[in-house]
Motif scaffolding. Structure first.
Motif, PDB file in Angstrom:
ATOM      1  N   GLU A   9       0.848  -1.189   0.000  1.00 50.08           N
ATOM      2  CA  GLU A   9       0.000   0.000   0.000  1.00 50.08           C
ATOM      3  C   GLU A   9       0.885   1.241   0.000  1.00 50.08           C
ATOM      4  N   GLU A  57     -11.352  -3.257  -3.529  1.00 57.89           N
ATOM      5  CA  GLU A  57     -10.886  -2.062  -4.237  1.00 57.89           C
ATOM      6  C   GLU A  57      -9.962  -1.285  -3.305  1.00 57.89           C
ATOM      7  N   GLU A  59      -5.984   0.901  -3.376  1.00 66.33           N
ATOM      8  CA  GLU A  59      -4.834   1.347  -4.159  1.00 66.33           C
ATOM      9  C   GLU A  59      -3.602   0.560  -3.734  1.00 66.33           C
ATOM     10  N   ILE A  61       0.600  -0.555  -4.899  1.00 66.34           N
ATOM     11  CA  ILE A  61       1.773  -0.293  -5.721  1.00 66.34           C
ATOM     12  C   ILE A  61       2.666  -1.526  -5.702  1.00 66.34           C
ATOM     13  N   GLN A 103       2.248   1.562 -10.281  1.00 67.99           N
ATOM     14  CA  GLN A 103       0.862   1.442  -9.849  1.00 67.99           C
ATOM     15  C   GLN A 103       0.380   0.055 -10.242  1.00 67.99           C
TER      16      GLN A 103
END
Length: 112
Positions: A9, A57, A59, A61, A103
């Protein structure tokens, strides 16, 4: 060079940049708790993402790691006897060993 990858994260990576080393093993577990940091090769990352995050869902990396810059050993180990081997880093991940941050797209492919 075979890429070593670690899915994480953004906030955890930001903290590592401040501290100088990344010390999270996997989702919700530290290096201290687990004993090593879970890594992946590129072909393993989609399955790892499904296993750790499912359809959630969030974010994420991908840290791209240069093995030559690591200060701790990497061992390839299977989770079960005869199973697929995954790379494990037996120590902290120095931030300068991370040569790229990508990403991670929800469709299961890292964007360049």
């Amino acid at each position: 060079m075979t890429e070593l990858l670690h899915l994480t994260e953004p906030a955890l990576w930001a903290a590592a940049l401040h501290d100088g080393a990344y010390t999270w093993s996997t989702r919700g577990r530290t290096l201290r708790e687990e004993g090593f940091i879970h890594l992946s090769h590129p072909h393993q990352l989609p399955a790892v993402t499904r296993m750790l995050y499912g359809s959630e869902e969030i974010e994420l990396i991908v840290l791209v790691i240069d093995p030559a810059r690591l200060t701790a050993p990497v061992r390839h180990e299977a989770m079960t006897e005869g199973g697929e081997e995954f790379p494990h880093l037996y120590g902290p991940l120095p931030v300068d060993a991370v040569v790229e941050v990508r990403q991670w797209a929800a469709r299961g492919h890292a964007s360049e």
